[in-house]
Design an enzyme around this catalytic site. Structure first.
Site, short mmCIF file in Angstrom:
data_model
loop_
_atom_site.label_atom_id
_atom_site.label_comp_id
_atom_site.label_asym_id
_atom_site.label_seq_id
_atom_site.Cartn_x
_atom_site.Cartn_y
_atom_site.Cartn_z
N HIS A 81 -60.00 -16.48 9.61
CA HIS A 81 -60.55 -16.59 11.20
C HIS A 81 -59.21 -16.62 11.85
O HIS A 81 -58.49 -17.49 11.78
CB HIS A 81 -61.64 -17.45 11.40
CG HIS A 81 -62.72 -17.42 10.82
ND1 HIS A 81 -63.93 -16.81 11.51
CD2 HIS A 81 -63.33 -17.21 9.31
CE1 HIS A 81 -64.94 -16.50 10.82
NE2 HIS A 81 -64.69 -16.82 9.47
N TYR A 212 -68.25 -22.92 20.52
CA TYR A 212 -68.47 -24.18 21.12
C TYR A 212 -69.09 -24.30 22.44
O TYR A 212 -68.53 -23.47 23.24
CB TYR A 212 -67.02 -24.98 21.40
CG TYR A 212 -66.08 -25.18 19.99
CD1 TYR A 212 -66.44 -26.16 19.07
CD2 TYR A 212 -64.92 -24.41 19.59
CE1 TYR A 212 -65.47 -26.61 18.02
CE2 TYR A 212 -64.28 -24.33 18.65
CZ TYR A 212 -64.64 -25.51 17.65
OH TYR A 212 -63.96 -25.68 16.48
N PRO A 305 -65.55 -34.90 13.42
CA PRO A 305 -65.50 -33.37 13.00
C PRO A 305 -64.74 -32.42 14.04
O PRO A 305 -64.53 -31.43 13.99
CB PRO A 305 -66.85 -33.20 12.69
CG PRO A 305 -67.62 -34.39 12.67
CD PRO A 305 -66.88 -35.39 13.48
N LYS A 309 -60.23 -31.61 11.40
CA LYS A 309 -59.11 -31.78 10.93
C LYS A 309 -59.33 -32.65 9.72
O LYS A 309 -58.29 -32.93 8.72
CB LYS A 309 -58.20 -32.80 11.93
CG LYS A 309 -57.86 -31.91 12.98
CD LYS A 309 -56.82 -30.60 12.77
CE LYS A 309 -56.65 -29.80 13.72
NZ LYS A 309 -55.74 -28.51 13.20
N TYR A 397 -54.63 -26.53 16.99
CA TYR A 397 -56.02 -26.16 16.48
C TYR A 397 -55.80 -25.56 15.03
O TYR A 397 -56.49 -26.00 14.25
CB TYR A 397 -56.93 -25.22 17.27
CG TYR A 397 -58.19 -24.67 16.92
CD1 TYR A 397 -59.14 -25.70 17.09
CD2 TYR A 397 -58.58 -23.61 16.61
CE1 TYR A 397 -60.42 -25.35 16.64
CE2 TYR A 397 -59.83 -23.13 16.37
CZ TYR A 397 -60.55 -24.24 16.34
OH TYR A 397 -61.85 -24.09 15.94
#
Ligand code: APR
Length: 401
Positions: A81, A212, A305, A309, A397
């Protein structure tokens, strides 16, 4: 392992407690470095290979797995991704994080698949992995010859492993951290004041990238797992219970919080296979060990979550610990001496990023959260409008090299 169980007393260099991502990477890398180890795991092989948990693996971690020949199936099955999507006020905003950080990608590969691969790799090279080890106890951690005792649940026989080091990789509730004398470790913990309802559904993804969504009724997330399974998250008040979330309510709330205003978008639904209420908390222990015990993964730190990580940190710790123990047997203790500090630097960086992202994605639902919701929008708009802010987000990220 024979039907009669392991020898009642055995000796090894490193006893690894727990066959999760951290313990299995330690064990595989030690074996590749020619350092003897034995893994003891409380559950059965079938249990650890089927337990659904995390699912996003950082580029850097995948490269580490490749270097050690542990990524063959991952490379065949995982989806790479390059972007994620934020939804706010019913509008979508995509961030192509890969382009912002040297083309690095995320790999979506469920944790249980990785655990399956790592178990197979370890056993395939003759590794000693003892499942159903009940009542594990650690002894003499302050000496140069600690030991581990347990009962083999399959045979009822007691067993002891004498070793030089113990790798405590048995998760947050494990016995390893609890075996350290009181006062030797400093614990840092934080409750974020948010619950997530975590839902696993046999539903194909309704998106190409993670979503998100910031919504007046609370955060909603659509995570990817496979072509037939998706994970969803819904922000709930602290103290909420799974019992308050029948399947119809879950889907109705997801449809509402993920909805787009000016575009047609359909949420694909499917049978819900798991529902859990997560209390969003963080925890770190310092230092990550005591005497001959070194902690790795959730045994030493827990992260929410948000940002994906937890598994990556566990694998990073495991890699560092195996490398440090191999160096010890090659004559240098420098890496072992620096192990805790090296890992904690990354742990705290991730904790800070995860907290930052948590604040961006969540505000109390309704009127009380209106101010925080405006701050969240300002934070998101900053990433969306400033290339410098976007690049900083992408680096965290995707995981710093
Ligand atoms: N004795 C032996 N084994 C134990 C004991 C015990 N007393 N307690 C726990 N275990 C085992 C568990 O059954 C599990 O298989 O230790 C293993 C720990 O694995 P994880 O909990 O997966 O922890 P870790 O390897 O650190 O990986 C962290 O897991 O919790 C997720 O999201 C988190 O992705 C992160 C990852």
């Amino acid at each position: 392992m024979t039907n009669s169980g392991p020898d009642p007393v055995s000796a090894t260099k490193v006893a690894v407690i727990g066959a999760g991502p951290a313990g299995l990477i330690v064990a595989n890398l030690l074996r590749k470095a020619g350092v003897d180890c034995v893994v003891v795991e409380r559950h059965t092989r079938a249990y650890v290979e089927q337990r659904p948990r995390a699912g996003m693996i950082e580029h850097r971690v995948v490269e580490m797995l490749r270097r050690h020949g542990l990524a063959d199936r991952l490379d065949q099955m995982a989806d790479a991704h390059t972007s994620c999507e934020f939804r706010i006020d019913g509008r979508r905003h995509e961030i192509d994080y890969s382009a912002l950080y040297g083309g690095r990608r995320h790999y979506v590969y469920p944790q249980q698949e990785l655990v399956t691969d790592l178990v197979a790799a370890f056993l395939g090279t003759g590794g000693d992995l003892r499942f159903q080890a009940e009542g594990v106890r650690l002894h003499d951690l302050d000496t140069e010859r600690p030991s581990v005792t347990y009962t083999d649940a399959a045979t009822g026989r007691a067993a002891r492993i004498d070793c030089d080091f113990v790798a405590g990789c048995d998760g947050f509730h494990g016995v390893s951290r609890a075996s350290v004398p009181a006062g030797a470790l400093t614990e840092y913990s934080h409750h974020h004041g948010i619950n997530w309802l975590s839902v696993l559904a046999a539903a194909p993804p309704s998106t190409r990238s993670v979503i998100y969504a910031i919504h007046p009724d609370g955060f909603a997330g659509h995570m990817l797992r496979s072509s037939t399974v998706s994970r969803f998250y819904l922000q709930c008040p602290v103290g909420d219970s799974v019992d308050n979330w029948p399947d119809e309510r879950v889907w109705a709330e997801l449809r509402k919080r993920l909805a787009l205003r000016d575009e047609r978008w359909t949420l694909t639904e499917g049978p819900i296979t798991e529902k859990r209420m997560l209390d969003m908390r963080s925890f770190v222990v310092e230092p990550m060990g005591h005497g001959r015990l070194h902690l790795a993964g959730d045994a030493a730190h827990v992260i929410t979550p948000v940002g994906g990580k937890g598994m990556n940190l566990a694998l990073h710790d495991g890699e560092r610990l195996a490398e440090a123990l191999a160096a010890h047997y090659a004559g240098s203790d420098a890496l072992l001496g620096a192990y805790s500090e090296t890992c904690l630097r990354r742990v705290w960086r991730c904790q800070e990023f995860s907290r930052w992202m948590t604040e961006m994605l969540h505000a109390p639902a309704g009127e009380g959260g209106a101010f925080q919701r405006r701050l969240a929008v300002a934070r998101l708009e900053h990433i969306l409008s400033s290339p410098v802010a976007a690049a900083a987000f992408a680096e965290d990220y995707l995981g710093q090299d």
